[in-house]
Design a protein around this motif. Structure first.
Motif, PDB file in Angstrom:
ATOM      1  N   THR A   1     -21.354 -22.656  16.216  1.00 45.71           N
ATOM      2  CA  THR A   1     -22.719 -22.873  16.662  1.00 45.71           C
ATOM      3  C   THR A   1     -22.970 -22.107  17.951  1.00 45.71           C
ATOM      4  O   THR A   1     -22.128 -22.092  18.842  1.00 45.71           O
ATOM      5  CB  THR A   1     -22.981 -24.363  16.921  1.00 45.71           C
TER       6      THR A   1
ATOM      7  N   GLY B   1     -35.338 -21.653   8.731  1.00 48.40           N
ATOM      8  CA  GLY B   1     -34.243 -22.528   9.103  1.00 48.40           C
ATOM      9  C   GLY B   1     -33.336 -22.898   7.951  1.00 48.40           C
ATOM     10  O   GLY B   1     -32.379 -23.662   8.127  1.00 48.40           O
TER      11      GLY B   1
ATOM     12  N   GLU C   1     -31.341 -21.426  14.195  1.00 46.54           N
ATOM     13  CA  GLU C   1     -31.756 -22.670  14.855  1.00 46.54           C
ATOM     14  C   GLU C   1     -32.911 -22.439  15.810  1.00 46.54           C
ATOM     15  O   GLU C   1     -33.284 -23.325  16.565  1.00 46.54           O
ATOM     16  CB  GLU C   1     -30.565 -23.275  15.595  1.00 46.54           C
TER      17      GLU C   1
ATOM     18  N   ARG D   1     -36.050 -24.936  15.325  1.00 48.57           N
ATOM     19  CA  ARG D   1     -35.945 -26.315  15.817  1.00 48.57           C
ATOM     20  C   ARG D   1     -35.850 -26.377  17.325  1.00 48.57           C
ATOM     21  O   ARG D   1     -35.995 -27.414  17.928  1.00 48.57           O
ATOM     22  CB  ARG D   1     -34.742 -27.011  15.184  1.00 48.57           C
TER      23      ARG D   1
ATOM     24  N   ARG E   1     -26.121 -20.106  13.315  1.00 44.41           N
ATOM     25  CA  ARG E   1     -24.913 -20.881  13.070  1.00 44.41           C
ATOM     26  C   ARG E   1     -24.341 -20.476  11.722  1.00 44.41           C
ATOM     27  O   ARG E   1     -25.061 -20.423  10.726  1.00 44.41           O
ATOM     28  CB  ARG E   1     -25.221 -22.382  13.078  1.00 44.41           C
TER      29      ARG E   1
END
Length: 415
Positions: free
Chosen positions: A409, A121, A380, A383, A357
């Motif tokens: 995003t 991440g 991402e 998460r 992203r």
């Protein structure tokens, strides 16, 4: 202004607007001091297919630029029977199967490290990652004994220093530039010659010996691969990821068919060889325009490719455009299978980390091939849990548009 245009303007702030302006002047345009500019894909393919009339070894051709650096026998500066004979011996050098095996072996550990960094991440700069990966492959091709990421990065930077000497307007290198280029290439040639002498058929240099190339031919080929292949692959990887992101087409691990279409379409839009040069050997016509011996032909590959329209992986390419950015006819890029094998593995590794992203990007200046100076992405998936990537990916832009340089995003939404 979209990011691809921004990259070209950063690299060539004067030449690029002039090049694009010529696209509006017609398929073939004679420009005083430049030569005959070809803006049409069908006309360009016709020129590239005719190696007897339009040559790479005359005035204003690539041969005039690179022969003082690479020597007289490296395909890209040859024509006629000598070129055909060397090309025949090299035909089986980079078969798709061998190229894929080589990349699978060489890139396994570096791609594992890239995969781990994305999975954590943390932001990952794809520009730096692509340079390291390209350096690893070319190190194997030449026969260098390198293993660390820092070594691969420095190897790439050495080639970058040579390519940076060339602009879209360069006809020949100065004596000082030739000396600087030789200072970089000679040690690499020594390593290639050592690998060639060892004769190990699992290595690229050993394969060249088996295929009947002389030591000098193998040495020259190693230099040509170093200069033409490394930067092409390294600059392309961040750009294809950015194009997929900005077009809203960045979805988790795509099927092989889509991946290849997306790579081909991104190659068309980015055009890693924005111009190609030829010298007229005998009187002829190009698109109805007469040309004379000694005329310089500048194929505006970028104009030919961009005429099809914006990035769209679902749109097929017409026959005259098919992989034009790698050339056509007797000089079609012999390293094409190796470049594609690298690109497929690296891009698939990045796409496996979606949703992604873009957290930072900026354009590079003072380069021959337009590229990003930085393109940092963050996955991402961690998460969002193990289920991320199973649904439909839609694009959500936060703040300014993606074209303005704002973060982009990608959020997953299940049906």
């Amino acid at each position: 202004m979209n990011w691809e245009r921004r990259l070209y303007l950063a690299a060539h702030p004067v030449a690029y607007p002039l090049l694009r302006g010529l696209a509006r002047r017609g398929p073939v345009v004679r420009v005083p001091g430049v030569g005959v500019v070809v803006n049409d894909a069908a006309v360009a393919r016709g020129v590239l297919m005719d190696g007897e009339t339009f040559r790479k070894d005359g005035p204003g051709s690539p041969g005039e630029l690179w022969t003082p650096v690479l020597g007289p026998s490296v395909l890209l500066n040859m024509e006629g029977e000598a070129h055909r004979a060397l090309r025949r011996r090299l035909t089986d050098l980079f078969t798709p199967a061998y190229a894929d095996e080589l990349c699978g072996r060489v890139l396994a550990a570096p791609l594992d490290r890239l995969r781990d960094r994305l999975a954590s991440g943390a932001p990952v700069d794809l520009v730096d990652a692509a340079r390291v990966l390209a350096g690893a492959v070319i190190s194997e091709v030449i026969g260098l004994d390198l293993a660390a990421e820092g070594e691969f990065r420095r190897l790439f930077e050495r080639g970058e220093r040579i390519v940076a000497m060339v602009s879209l307007r360069t006809r020949r290198l100065s004596p000082a530039q030739i000396r600087r280029a030789r200072a970089v290439l000679d040690p690499l040639g020594d390593a290639a010659a050592k690998s060639y002498a060892a004769g190990d058929e699992t290595t690229v240099m050993g394969r060249m010996r088996t295929l009947g190339l002389s030591a000098d031919e193998a040495r020259g080929a190693a230099g040509a691969f170093f200069l033409t292949g490394t930067e092409t692959v390294a600059t392309f990887v961040p750009r294809v990821v950015a194009l997929l992101a900005d077009s809203g087409r960045l979805a988790g691990a795509p099927a092989d068919g889509f991946l290849d279409r997306a790579i081909d379409e991104a190659m068309r839009v980015t055009t890693p060889t924005p111009v190609m040069l030829r010298s007229v050997h005998r009187a002829a016509e190009i698109g109805g325009a007469p040309v004379r011996p000694g005329d310089r032909i500048l194929i505006a590959t970028h104009n030919c490719c961009r005429a099809l329209g914006p990035f769209d992986p679902d749109r097929p390419h017409p026959p005259e455009l098919r992989r034009l950015w790698f050339g056509a006819g007797p000089h079609f890029c012999i390293g094409y299978p190796l470049a594609m094998a690298q690109i497929r593995r690296v891009v698939r590794t990045v796409l496996d980390a979606t949703p992604l992203r873009i957290v930072e990007r900026s354009a590079a200046r003072g380069v021959l091939i337009p590229t990003y100076r930085h393109l940092s992405v963050r996955s991402e998936a961690r998460r969002r849990g193990d289920g991320a990537g199973a649904g439909v990916v839609t694009l959500v832009r936060r703040g300014r548009s993606a074209e303005s340089g704002a973060d982009t995003t990608f959020e997953e939404r299940t049906p």
